[in-house]
Write a protein that holds these residues in place. Structure first.
Motif, PDB file in Angstrom:
ATOM      1  N   HIS A 169      -1.742  -6.030   7.041  1.00 51.66           N
ATOM      2  CA  HIS A 169      -1.536  -7.166   7.951  1.00 51.66           C
ATOM      3  C   HIS A 169      -2.782  -7.413   8.802  1.00 51.66           C
ATOM      4  O   HIS A 169      -3.185  -8.563   9.009  1.00 51.66           O
ATOM      5  CB  HIS A 169      -0.334  -6.900   8.856  1.00 51.66           C
ATOM      6  CG  HIS A 169       0.987  -7.006   8.166  1.00 51.66           C
ATOM      7  ND1 HIS A 169       1.458  -8.185   7.620  1.00 51.66           N
ATOM      8  CD2 HIS A 169       1.954  -6.080   7.914  1.00 51.66           C
ATOM      9  CE1 HIS A 169       2.646  -7.981   7.074  1.00 51.66           C
ATOM     10  NE2 HIS A 169       2.968  -6.714   7.235  1.00 51.66           N
ATOM     11  N   MET A 170      -3.393  -6.340   9.301  1.00 49.52           N
ATOM     12  CA  MET A 170      -4.589  -6.502  10.115  1.00 49.52           C
ATOM     13  C   MET A 170      -5.746  -7.048   9.273  1.00 49.52           C
ATOM     14  O   MET A 170      -6.520  -7.890   9.736  1.00 49.52           O
ATOM     15  CB  MET A 170      -4.979  -5.180  10.761  1.00 49.52           C
ATOM     16  CG  MET A 170      -4.029  -4.694  11.847  1.00 49.52           C
ATOM     17  SD  MET A 170      -3.951  -5.798  13.298  1.00 49.52           S
ATOM     18  CE  MET A 170      -2.528  -6.815  12.880  1.00 49.52           C
ATOM     19  N   GLY A 171      -5.870  -6.567   8.060  1.00 49.06           N
ATOM     20  CA  GLY A 171      -6.913  -7.086   7.185  1.00 49.06           C
ATOM     21  C   GLY A 171      -6.729  -8.562   6.902  1.00 49.06           C
ATOM     22  O   GLY A 171      -7.694  -9.337   6.889  1.00 49.06           O
ATOM     23  N   ALA A 172      -5.476  -8.967   6.672  1.00 48.16           N
ATOM     24  CA  ALA A 172      -5.197 -10.380   6.435  1.00 48.16           C
ATOM     25  C   ALA A 172      -5.518 -11.228   7.657  1.00 48.16           C
ATOM     26  O   ALA A 172      -5.829 -12.420   7.531  1.00 48.16           O
ATOM     27  CB  ALA A 172      -3.727 -10.559   6.038  1.00 48.16           C
ATOM     28  N   ALA A 173      -5.457 -10.619   8.844  1.00 46.48           N
ATOM     29  CA  ALA A 173      -5.770 -11.338  10.083  1.00 46.48           C
ATOM     30  C   ALA A 173      -7.265 -11.341  10.390  1.00 46.48           C
ATOM     31  O   ALA A 173      -7.682 -11.909  11.394  1.00 46.48           O
ATOM     32  CB  ALA A 173      -5.012 -10.711  11.251  1.00 46.48           C
ATOM     33  N   GLY A 174      -8.062 -10.695   9.539  1.00 48.61           N
ATOM     34  CA  GLY A 174      -9.508 -10.709   9.739  1.00 48.61           C
ATOM     35  C   GLY A 174     -10.080  -9.488  10.418  1.00 48.61           C
ATOM     36  O   GLY A 174     -11.265  -9.464  10.746  1.00 48.61           O
ATOM     37  N   ILE A 175      -9.257  -8.447  10.637  1.00 44.95           N
ATOM     38  CA  ILE A 175      -9.742  -7.200  11.229  1.00 44.95           C
ATOM     39  C   ILE A 175     -10.333  -6.319  10.126  1.00 44.95           C
ATOM     40  O   ILE A 175      -9.742  -6.179   9.053  1.00 44.95           O
ATOM     41  CB  ILE A 175      -8.602  -6.452  11.947  1.00 44.95           C
ATOM     42  CG1 ILE A 175      -8.036  -7.305  13.090  1.00 44.95           C
ATOM     43  CG2 ILE A 175      -9.074  -5.107  12.468  1.00 44.95           C
ATOM     44  CD1 ILE A 175      -9.018  -7.624  14.176  1.00 44.95           C
ATOM     45  N   GLU A 176     -11.493  -5.738  10.384  1.00 39.38           N
ATOM     46  CA  GLU A 176     -12.126  -4.863   9.401  1.00 39.38           C
ATOM     47  C   GLU A 176     -11.361  -3.543   9.322  1.00 39.38           C
ATOM     48  O   GLU A 176     -11.195  -2.856  10.330  1.00 39.38           O
ATOM     49  CB  GLU A 176     -13.582  -4.598   9.790  1.00 39.38           C
ATOM     50  CG  GLU A 176     -14.452  -5.856   9.781  1.00 39.38           C
ATOM     51  CD  GLU A 176     -15.856  -5.599  10.277  1.00 39.38           C
ATOM     52  OE1 GLU A 176     -16.205  -4.415  10.491  1.00 39.38           O
ATOM     53  OE2 GLU A 176     -16.609  -6.574  10.452  1.00 39.38           O
ATOM     54  N   VAL A 177     -10.905  -3.189   8.124  1.00 40.63           N
ATOM     55  CA  VAL A 177     -10.087  -1.997   7.962  1.00 40.63           C
ATOM     56  C   VAL A 177     -10.292  -1.430   6.563  1.00 40.63           C
ATOM     57  O   VAL A 177     -10.536  -2.174   5.607  1.00 40.63           O
ATOM     58  CB  VAL A 177      -8.596  -2.313   8.224  1.00 40.63           C
ATOM     59  CG1 VAL A 177      -8.069  -3.375   7.275  1.00 40.63           C
ATOM     60  CG2 VAL A 177      -7.739  -1.059   8.152  1.00 40.63           C
ATOM     61  N   GLU A 178     -10.187  -0.099   6.463  1.00 42.04           N
ATOM     62  CA  GLU A 178     -10.402   0.568   5.181  1.00 42.04           C
ATOM     63  C   GLU A 178      -9.443   1.751   5.070  1.00 42.04           C
ATOM     64  O   GLU A 178      -9.347   2.578   5.994  1.00 42.04           O
ATOM     65  CB  GLU A 178     -11.848   1.054   5.093  1.00 42.04           C
ATOM     66  CG  GLU A 178     -12.179   1.810   3.833  1.00 42.04           C
ATOM     67  CD  GLU A 178     -13.594   2.366   3.856  1.00 42.04           C
ATOM     68  OE1 GLU A 178     -13.918   3.162   2.957  1.00 42.04           O
ATOM     69  OE2 GLU A 178     -14.355   2.015   4.785  1.00 42.04           O
ATOM     70  N   SER A 179      -8.729   1.852   3.959  1.00 42.50           N
ATOM     71  CA  SER A 179      -7.888   3.014   3.697  1.00 42.50           C
ATOM     72  C   SER A 179      -8.749   4.152   3.155  1.00 42.50           C
ATOM     73  O   SER A 179      -9.690   3.924   2.380  1.00 42.50           O
ATOM     74  CB  SER A 179      -6.786   2.674   2.692  1.00 42.50           C
ATOM     75  OG  SER A 179      -5.882   1.749   3.243  1.00 42.50           O
ATOM     76  N   VAL A 180      -8.449   5.384   3.563  1.00 40.86           N
ATOM     77  CA  VAL A 180      -9.216   6.550   3.109  1.00 40.86           C
ATOM     78  C   VAL A 180      -8.257   7.640   2.653  1.00 40.86           C
ATOM     79  O   VAL A 180      -7.137   7.751   3.168  1.00 40.86           O
ATOM     80  CB  VAL A 180     -10.130   7.089   4.231  1.00 40.86           C
ATOM     81  CG1 VAL A 180     -11.145   6.034   4.652  1.00 40.86           C
ATOM     82  CG2 VAL A 180      -9.320   7.542   5.445  1.00 40.86           C
ATOM     83  N   ASP A 181      -8.706   8.436   1.674  1.00 37.29           N
ATOM     84  CA  ASP A 181      -7.908   9.596   1.278  1.00 37.29           C
ATOM     85  C   ASP A 181      -8.332  10.797   2.124  1.00 37.29           C
ATOM     86  O   ASP A 181      -9.193  10.690   3.008  1.00 37.29           O
ATOM     87  CB  ASP A 181      -8.036   9.873  -0.216  1.00 37.29           C
ATOM     88  CG  ASP A 181      -9.465  10.167  -0.664  1.00 37.29           C
ATOM     89  OD1 ASP A 181     -10.286  10.606   0.180  1.00 37.29           O
ATOM     90  OD2 ASP A 181      -9.760   9.973  -1.860  1.00 37.29           O
ATOM     91  N   ALA A 182      -7.734  11.946   1.858  1.00 37.12           N
ATOM     92  CA  ALA A 182      -7.985  13.116   2.696  1.00 37.12           C
ATOM     93  C   ALA A 182      -9.455  13.530   2.654  1.00 37.12           C
ATOM     94  O   ALA A 182     -10.047  13.882   3.685  1.00 37.12           O
ATOM     95  CB  ALA A 182      -7.091  14.270   2.259  1.00 37.12           C
ATOM     96  N   ALA A 183     -10.067  13.491   1.475  1.00 41.30           N
ATOM     97  CA  ALA A 183     -11.475  13.880   1.353  1.00 41.30           C
ATOM     98  C   ALA A 183     -12.373  12.901   2.099  1.00 41.30           C
ATOM     99  O   ALA A 183     -13.339  13.308   2.768  1.00 41.30           O
ATOM    100  CB  ALA A 183     -11.865  13.956  -0.119  1.00 41.30           C
ATOM    101  N   GLU A 184     -12.071  11.611   2.004  1.00 43.64           N
ATOM    102  CA  GLU A 184     -12.880  10.606   2.701  1.00 43.64           C
ATOM    103  C   GLU A 184     -12.722  10.739   4.220  1.00 43.64           C
ATOM    104  O   GLU A 184     -13.691  10.533   4.963  1.00 43.64           O
ATOM    105  CB  GLU A 184     -12.488   9.208   2.240  1.00 43.64           C
ATOM    106  CG  GLU A 184     -12.889   8.919   0.797  1.00 43.64           C
ATOM    107  CD  GLU A 184     -12.241   7.658   0.245  1.00 43.64           C
ATOM    108  OE1 GLU A 184     -12.840   7.044  -0.647  1.00 43.64           O
ATOM    109  OE2 GLU A 184     -11.127   7.307   0.706  1.00 43.64           O
TER     110      GLU A 184
END
Length: 429
Positions: A169-184
């Motif tokens: 939802h935040m990404g769709a609103a134009g907020i920069e966001v990135e999903s990460v896994d445990a290693a990342e």
């Protein structure tokens, strides 16, 4: 609190072009931007500058938090948690008509349609405020400001799914966001050991020492000519026609041309004296600030399922903050809630033992929450010389600078620069 005509009971009135009531983040930022615009400003507070919720909060600027407090997920979580005294969200059982009306309005406001309207408004406010924080930091004020983002850690698949849903939802609103896994997540922390299944990284979030910011900016404002009056509790607002003509306080009488009400959780009583309904509930939050354990990362963390924010406060301290407790104007410390915050830490950072921390401060403060999760910002229609700026909930620090700039524009009779419809101070009247 309001009288029909200005008749100060005592003291010689002091003239004030603009009188700002409340010296937290919003009030201090308002005084600063008003002075920058050329206004003669008196800033007063019933206690000291930054003695309320601005002092010990999590110290975060959060474009990632562009969802109002009243939203469907919060409603579901509240129903699950609210009767548990050590849960992240707790309502102290009591017969209180204002609280019951607040809860009813909260339930009605917590719809996806209303959230969809609010998100762009909050996003734009947060992002402008972030730029203003940078300008203030670049001007030489040191408040340990960092623009390196914030990492939300999740230690359950369910928590990660919820965080990623909000991230979409935040990404769709134009907020920069990135999903990460445990290693990342571990890589972003420079190998610092954490326990998680993954997380979400918000690059536009920032952090600071909030007390240093508010007190430092108040000092700058005083150097620029703002008169700061501490220990000034408002006793009465004296009115004539459509104007407030005098404000009686425990430090004397002030006669303002313009009045700004920015008193946080203490605003409802002031607004009531003007016939303005401000259904603000004080939501108690807690924080524990400790000396930084060895290897403390520079990156702020959110321990998601525990609802605990972890923020570096300069080089040598780290703060753990969380909980929302609706207990009225109660500033007592509930040790169960403090313990609940600290129990959440080793759940994500297993090599840290809270019992070994060197505690700098255990703090609590009252965050001013409206039932729809949006601040009251603007001129009440009945009063030609009053601006209300209150009810910012947990984002008063984050929105302090942009609110201050908007207040300065409203006082000057200029366009605010933002759509304030959802923040109309008359919307509950």
């Amino acid at each position: 609190m309001s009288e029909a005509a200005p008749a100060p009971a005592f003291g010689r009135p002091r003239d004030a072009e603009v009188l700002v009531v409340g010296a937290g983040s919003v009030g201090v930022c308002s005084a600063w931007f008003l002075r920058q615009a050329g206004a003669e400003v008196v800033l007063l507070d019933k206690g000291e500058v930054c003695s309320g919720s601005s002092h010990g909060n999590a110290g975060l600027v959060v474009p990632s938090h562009s969802v109002p407090l009243a939203e469907p997920a919060a409603l579901r979580a509240g129903l699950r948690y609210m009767m548990s005294p050590d849960s992240p969200f707790y309502i102290k059982p009591r017969l209180d008509g204002d609280l019951l009306r607040w809860l009813w309005r909260f339930r009605r406001a917590a719809t996806q349609a209303r959230v969809d309207r609010a998100v762009p408004v909050l996003r734009d406010l947060h992002l402008e405020s972030r730029g203003l924080f940078r300008e203030i930091a670049d001007s030489g004020l040191d408040f340990s400001y960092g623009e390196i983002g914030r990492l939300m850690l999740c230690d359950t698949p369910e928590g990660l799914a919820d965080a990623e849903e909000e991230a979409r939802h935040m990404g769709a609103a134009g907020i920069e966001v990135e999903s990460v896994d445990a290693a990342e997540a571990a890589a972003r922390l420079g190998g610092f050991e954490v326990r998680c299944v993954g997380g979400v990284f918000y690059s536009q979030d920032s952090h600071m020492d909030p007390g240093r910011f508010v007190r430092g900016l108040a000092g700058r404002a005083a150097e620029a000519g703002v008169t700061v009056v501490e220990g000034a509790e408002v006793l009465r607002l004296l009115t004539r026609g459509d104007s407030v003509e005098a404000v009686e306080t425990t430090r004397g009488v002030f006669r303002p041309r313009q009045l700004v009400l920015a008193a946080g959780s203490w605003s409802p009583e002031l607004a009531r004296g003007l016939g303005v309904k401000a259904p603000i509930q004080p939501a108690k939050g807690y924080s524990v600030t400790v000396e930084s354990p060895p290897g403390t990362p520079d990156l702020p963390l959110m321990l998601t399922e525990a609802r605990v924010a972890m923020t570096p406060m300069g080089r040598d301290r780290v703060r753990f903050a969380g909980t929302l407790e609706l207990a009225g104007m109660d500033l007592s410390i509930n040790q169960r809630r403090v313990d609940a915050i600290m129990r959440g830490v080793p759940r994500y950072i297993p090599h840290w033992d809270p019992s070994s921390f060197r505690v700098h401060e255990v703090w609590r403060g009252l965050r001013p929450c409206t039932p729809d999760g949006m601040a009251l910002l603007g001129r009440p229609r009945r009063w030609r010389n009053v601006v209300v700026a209150a009810g910012h909930a947990m984002i008063g620090l984050s929105l302090g600078p942009v609110t201050g700039r908007i207040v300065s524009r409203l006082v000057a009779g200029e366009e605010p620069g933002h759509d304030l419809e959802l923040l109309d101070p008359d919307r509950f009247s």
